[in-house]
Design a protein around this motif. Sequence first.
Motif, PDB file in Angstrom:
ATOM      1  N   ASN A  39       0.832  -1.198   0.000  1.00 18.04           N
ATOM      2  CA  ASN A  39       0.000   0.000   0.000  1.00 18.04           C
ATOM      3  C   ASN A  39       0.867   1.248   0.000  1.00 18.04           C
ATOM      4  O   ASN A  39       0.627   2.188  -0.746  1.00 18.04           O
ATOM      5  N   ALA A  40       1.887   1.221   0.861  1.00 17.80           N
ATOM      6  CA  ALA A  40       2.793   2.369   0.924  1.00 17.80           C
ATOM      7  C   ALA A  40       3.480   2.566  -0.425  1.00 17.80           C
ATOM      8  O   ALA A  40       3.624   3.688  -0.906  1.00 17.80           O
ATOM      9  N   GLU A  41       3.859   1.439  -1.030  1.00 16.95           N
ATOM     10  CA  GLU A  41       4.499   1.533  -2.349  1.00 16.95           C
ATOM     11  C   GLU A  41       3.540   2.109  -3.376  1.00 16.95           C
ATOM     12  O   GLU A  41       3.908   2.942  -4.205  1.00 16.95           O
ATOM     13  N   LEU A  42       2.273   1.637  -3.292  1.00 15.39           N
ATOM     14  CA  LEU A  42       1.242   2.099  -4.232  1.00 15.39           C
ATOM     15  C   LEU A  42       1.048   3.608  -4.095  1.00 15.39           C
ATOM     16  O   LEU A  42       0.983   4.336  -5.087  1.00 15.39           O
ATOM     17  N   ILE A  43       0.980   4.069  -2.808  1.00  6.86           N
ATOM     18  CA  ILE A  43       0.780   5.491  -2.566  1.00  6.86           C
ATOM     19  C   ILE A  43       1.983   6.280  -3.086  1.00  6.86           C
ATOM     20  O   ILE A  43       1.834   7.329  -3.730  1.00  6.86           O
ATOM     21  N   ALA A  44       3.178   5.723  -2.853  1.00 10.27           N
ATOM     22  CA  ALA A  44       4.388   6.410  -3.323  1.00 10.27           C
ATOM     23  C   ALA A  44       4.398   6.484  -4.848  1.00 10.27           C
ATOM     24  O   ALA A  44       4.699   7.528  -5.440  1.00 10.27           O
ATOM     25  N   GLU A  45       3.977   5.377  -5.473  1.00 11.92           N
ATOM     26  CA  GLU A  45       3.933   5.344  -6.938  1.00 11.92           C
ATOM     27  C   GLU A  45       2.877   6.337  -7.440  1.00 11.92           C
ATOM     28  O   GLU A  45       3.096   7.090  -8.392  1.00 11.92           O
ATOM     29  N   GLY A  46       1.757   6.367  -6.740  1.00  9.17           N
ATOM     30  CA  GLY A  46       0.689   7.302  -7.097  1.00  9.17           C
ATOM     31  C   GLY A  46       1.151   8.738  -6.942  1.00  9.17           C
ATOM     32  O   GLY A  46       0.818   9.604  -7.751  1.00  9.17           O
ATOM     33  N   ARG A  47       1.957   8.991  -5.914  1.00 12.76           N
ATOM     34  CA  ARG A  47       2.419  10.361  -5.686  1.00 12.76           C
ATOM     35  C   ARG A  47       3.321  10.818  -6.827  1.00 12.76           C
ATOM     36  O   ARG A  47       3.231  11.956  -7.289  1.00 12.76           O
ATOM     37  N   GLU A  48       4.190   9.881  -7.290  1.00  6.75           N
ATOM     38  CA  GLU A  48       5.058  10.214  -8.429  1.00  6.75           C
ATOM     39  C   GLU A  48       4.200  10.623  -9.627  1.00  6.75           C
ATOM     40  O   GLU A  48       4.445  11.653 -10.268  1.00  6.75           O
ATOM     41  N   LEU A  49       3.195   9.798  -9.930  1.00  5.79           N
ATOM     42  CA  LEU A  49       2.312  10.091 -11.067  1.00  5.79           C
ATOM     43  C   LEU A  49       1.568  11.411 -10.843  1.00  5.79           C
ATOM     44  O   LEU A  49       1.404  12.222 -11.757  1.00  5.79           O
ATOM     45  N   TYR A  50       1.130  11.614  -9.594  1.00  4.88           N
ATOM     46  CA  TYR A  50       0.368  12.808  -9.248  1.00  4.88           C
ATOM     47  C   TYR A  50       1.196  14.066  -9.482  1.00  4.88           C
ATOM     48  O   TYR A  50       0.716  15.038 -10.061  1.00  4.88           O
ATOM     49  N   LEU A  51       2.443  14.022  -9.045  1.00  6.26           N
ATOM     50  CA  LEU A  51       3.289  15.206  -9.168  1.00  6.26           C
ATOM     51  C   LEU A  51       3.486  15.588 -10.633  1.00  6.26           C
ATOM     52  O   LEU A  51       3.582  16.757 -10.974  1.00  6.26           O
ATOM     53  N   VAL A  52       3.511  14.574 -11.507  1.00  2.00           N
ATOM     54  CA  VAL A  52       3.711  14.854 -12.934  1.00  2.00           C
ATOM     55  C   VAL A  52       2.400  15.316 -13.590  1.00  2.00           C
ATOM     56  O   VAL A  52       2.365  16.301 -14.322  1.00  2.00           O
ATOM     57  N   GLY A  53       1.307  14.602 -13.295  1.00  4.77           N
ATOM     58  CA  GLY A  53       0.088  14.822 -14.086  1.00  4.77           C
ATOM     59  C   GLY A  53      -0.970  15.689 -13.460  1.00  4.77           C
ATOM     60  O   GLY A  53      -1.866  16.167 -14.152  1.00  4.77           O
ATOM     61  N   CYS A  54      -0.936  15.888 -12.141  1.00  5.57           N
ATOM     62  CA  CYS A  54      -2.084  16.531 -11.485  1.00  5.57           C
ATOM     63  C   CYS A  54      -1.708  17.765 -10.683  1.00  5.57           C
ATOM     64  O   CYS A  54      -2.549  18.654 -10.466  1.00  5.57           O
ATOM     65  N   ALA A  55      -0.456  17.818 -10.191  1.00  6.71           N
ATOM     66  CA  ALA A  55      -0.081  18.820  -9.199  1.00  6.71           C
ATOM     67  C   ALA A  55      -0.168  20.244  -9.732  1.00  6.71           C
ATOM     68  O   ALA A  55      -0.368  21.184  -8.960  1.00  6.71           O
ATOM     69  N   SER A  56      -0.040  20.422 -11.055  1.00  2.60           N
ATOM     70  CA  SER A  56      -0.050  21.788 -11.584  1.00  2.60           C
ATOM     71  C   SER A  56      -1.390  22.472 -11.326  1.00  2.60           C
ATOM     72  O   SER A  56      -1.452  23.692 -11.233  1.00  2.60           O
ATOM     73  N   CYS A  57      -2.471  21.706 -11.229  1.00  2.00           N
ATOM     74  CA  CYS A  57      -3.779  22.311 -10.931  1.00  2.00           C
ATOM     75  C   CYS A  57      -4.191  22.098  -9.472  1.00  2.00           C
ATOM     76  O   CYS A  57      -4.806  22.961  -8.864  1.00  2.00           O
ATOM     77  N   HIS A  58      -3.888  20.894  -8.926  1.00  2.00           N
ATOM     78  CA  HIS A  58      -4.424  20.560  -7.605  1.00  2.00           C
ATOM     79  C   HIS A  58      -3.419  20.803  -6.481  1.00  2.00           C
ATOM     80  O   HIS A  58      -3.704  20.489  -5.335  1.00  2.00           O
ATOM     81  N   GLY A  59      -2.228  21.336  -6.805  1.00  2.00           N
ATOM     82  CA  GLY A  59      -1.243  21.622  -5.772  1.00  2.00           C
ATOM     83  C   GLY A  59      -0.389  20.413  -5.447  1.00  2.00           C
ATOM     84  O   GLY A  59      -0.807  19.270  -5.652  1.00  2.00           O
ATOM     85  N   LEU A  60       0.818  20.674  -4.922  1.00  2.00           N
ATOM     86  CA  LEU A  60       1.783  19.604  -4.691  1.00  2.00           C
ATOM     87  C   LEU A  60       1.276  18.582  -3.691  1.00  2.00           C
ATOM     88  O   LEU A  60       1.627  17.410  -3.746  1.00  2.00           O
ATOM     89  N   ASN A  61       0.462  19.011  -2.727  1.00  2.00           N
ATOM     90  CA  ASN A  61      -0.043  18.079  -1.718  1.00  2.00           C
ATOM     91  C   ASN A  61      -1.558  17.929  -1.810  1.00  2.00           C
ATOM     92  O   ASN A  61      -2.202  17.590  -0.833  1.00  2.00           O
ATOM     93  N   GLY A  62      -2.122  18.210  -2.981  1.00  2.00           N
ATOM     94  CA  GLY A  62      -3.563  18.069  -3.158  1.00  2.00           C
ATOM     95  C   GLY A  62      -4.349  19.134  -2.429  1.00  2.00           C
ATOM     96  O   GLY A  62      -5.542  18.973  -2.191  1.00  2.00           O
ATOM     97  N   GLU A  63      -3.677  20.259  -2.090  1.00  2.15           N
ATOM     98  CA  GLU A  63      -4.371  21.285  -1.315  1.00  2.15           C
ATOM     99  C   GLU A  63      -5.228  22.182  -2.217  1.00  2.15           C
ATOM    100  O   GLU A  63      -5.984  23.018  -1.742  1.00  2.15           O
ATOM    101  N   GLY A  64      -5.113  21.998  -3.538  1.00  2.00           N
ATOM    102  CA  GLY A  64      -5.872  22.835  -4.467  1.00  2.00           C
ATOM    103  C   GLY A  64      -5.138  24.125  -4.737  1.00  2.00           C
ATOM    104  O   GLY A  64      -4.286  24.557  -3.955  1.00  2.00           O
ATOM    105  N   ILE A  65      -5.412  24.714  -5.886  1.00  2.00           N
ATOM    106  CA  ILE A  65      -4.802  26.007  -6.203  1.00  2.00           C
ATOM    107  C   ILE A  65      -5.920  27.021  -6.307  1.00  2.00           C
ATOM    108  O   ILE A  65      -6.893  26.820  -7.034  1.00  2.00           O
ATOM    109  N   ASP A  66      -5.793  28.070  -5.531  1.00  2.00           N
ATOM    110  CA  ASP A  66      -6.903  28.999  -5.361  1.00  2.00           C
ATOM    111  C   ASP A  66      -6.993  29.973  -6.533  1.00  2.00           C
ATOM    112  O   ASP A  66      -6.882  31.169  -6.357  1.00  2.00           O
ATOM    113  N   THR A  67      -7.137  29.441  -7.724  1.00  2.00           N
ATOM    114  CA  THR A  67      -7.385  30.315  -8.861  1.00  2.00           C
ATOM    115  C   THR A  67      -8.848  30.156  -9.242  1.00  2.00           C
ATOM    116  O   THR A  67      -9.334  29.051  -9.408  1.00  2.00           O
TER     117      THR A  67
END
Lengths: 290, 342
Positions: free
Chosen positions: A51-79
């Motif tokens: 599970n930890a590995e899965l989350i870590a793998e997901g985080r890698e993917l997240y940082l590449v594909g999602c973080a530009s809109c949803h923020g580095l820690n999923g906190e959202g970007i207030d635009t």
Amino acid sequence: MIRLVSTAAGKLSRLRRRRWAGVAVVLVALGLTGGAYTAFSPASADETQSNAELIAEGRELYLVGCASCHGLNGEGIDTTEEGRIVGPTLVGVGAAAAHFQVGTGRMPMAQTGQQAPRKPVTYTEEEILALSAFVGSLGPGPAIPAPGDYSLDGLSEEEREEATVRGGQIFLTNCTACHNFQGAGGAMPKGGYAPKIRGVEPIHIYEAMLTGPQTMDSFSNGNLSPEDKRDVIAYLMSIQEPKSSGGFGMGGLGPVAEGLFAWLFLGLLVGFAVWIAAHSTRTTKEKVSE
Amino acid sequence: VSIEKYEESTLTELPPHQWRPTDVDPALARRAERQIATWWALSMVCSVLVVVSYVSFAVGDEATYLLGQDLSHLTIGLSLTGMLLFFGIGTIQWARKLMGDHEIVEMRHSAASPPEDRAAVGQALELGIAEAGISRRPLLRNMLLGSLGLMGLPAIVLLRDLGPLPGDVLQHTIWRRGMRVVRDVIGTPIKPADLIVGDLVNAQPEPLVHVEVPRGGIEYLEGIELQKEKAKSSVLLLRMEPQDNNPGEGREDWAVDGILAYSKICTHVGCPISLNERTTHHLLCPCHQSTFDLADSGKVVFGPAGRALPQLPLMVDEEGYLVAQDDFNEPVGPSFWERNSK
């Protein structure tokens, strides 16, 4: 054979008063207990690791594909754009929401817009599970439903039919206002729309009800029980290929579309009749008297 | 303009008649004849095909399907279409290619009668009035007018059968203090903790949803009464963040932890509404696009509706279930004659 066993038992029995006998028995008992535990217990240690590995793998993917809109820690970007938050926070939306949004191709969005359309899926099934695990780890939220939550397996034919009928009633009460009575979808304010829900995987329908994607209301398990949701899915599966009793159904869009078609078609017929009456072939030749 | 003059002035301007190819060429006429016969032959084939389709394909549960279409209905429909269409095409061809081709001019005369006729009618009328002696016998004149006038009375009295008058049924719904709000179709009561922010429930008053195990003390409605009540009492329940809600004056305690209930009947012409947008709390009516802001006392933000959506005041009963505080404080649904439209 019996004699052989009893002879062996007799030999063992004679050894029981030896000095190391107690230690040997304890060792054997410990070994058996440990072996049984290893054999029958769930492999929780391993799973936590994966599970930890899965989350870590997901985080890698997240940082590449999602973080530009949803923020580095999923906190959202207030635009905000016209009052809408462009990159909402993902804390607490749950793994189910991520699994739905990415699993139906809505996320990642190709461009900002009124709403994210369903489109070809970008990630593989493993990557989607990893991303969902990461988003699920950001805060408490609904988990990805298990197949048992939405499948009709294990029900008798009669129970299935009952579930389908009941699901139809729940669907007609709660869903058709936006999604149409055949699940064909419909228009919503300000250029939005309720998507067509025929041809959608059961798990994604379940997750949509559970999480309320985009502007849809949610139907949490307290609101609509898992059994109610299962029945709705059973109904939707029963109308996947609506059998036509003949004729062009026009996608089941309802009386407005059908009325419009009737007026246009009647107009065309009237026009055609006028055209027939107004046109005829004439010749400049004179009639020859016979 | 007299008729004779009109005829003279236009007849001379008509172009010479042009014949059709089938009129001047016998070979073409014979060809047209064969074509028409062929269309009608096709129509005959289709008529037979209707019967063949009818007896060949099963209907109902045993129906066969081709590309999702019921084969019996499809083939009967197509062959019926062919039967009429080919017959029609043949008939039109017959009329246009072979039947007589005379051009007929039919002149219209003035709609008014000649002056001498009109004068004669006027004289006859005056003579009739004078001979009837209406002006000389006022008693007869008055009785005539009276008897004609009273003929309207039975017609007006018979209108009573359109009644009885609705009374105050449009002013009230079945909602009462302490009546439970239950899920439509499912019939289960709702606790505030069941709902998360963003949830929406299509709900009914408890006596309108039949459940397998009826609760004691509840008089469940049946038949027409049920339908009439449902048309007025259906509500929509939704939960939002309490700070998002802007309760109107006097409505501060109408919500329970951000759970609000509104009438589901549009105030424009009474369509049932439940197209809600979770993010904006805007409720859209699909009929004429009236939009209500549910976070702002149901005020109209768009469309033809004239009044805000009535709100049902909520509270929690001793068992913890959501119940109404009272009936709506105004009539639900569209305007009507006696309604105070404020």
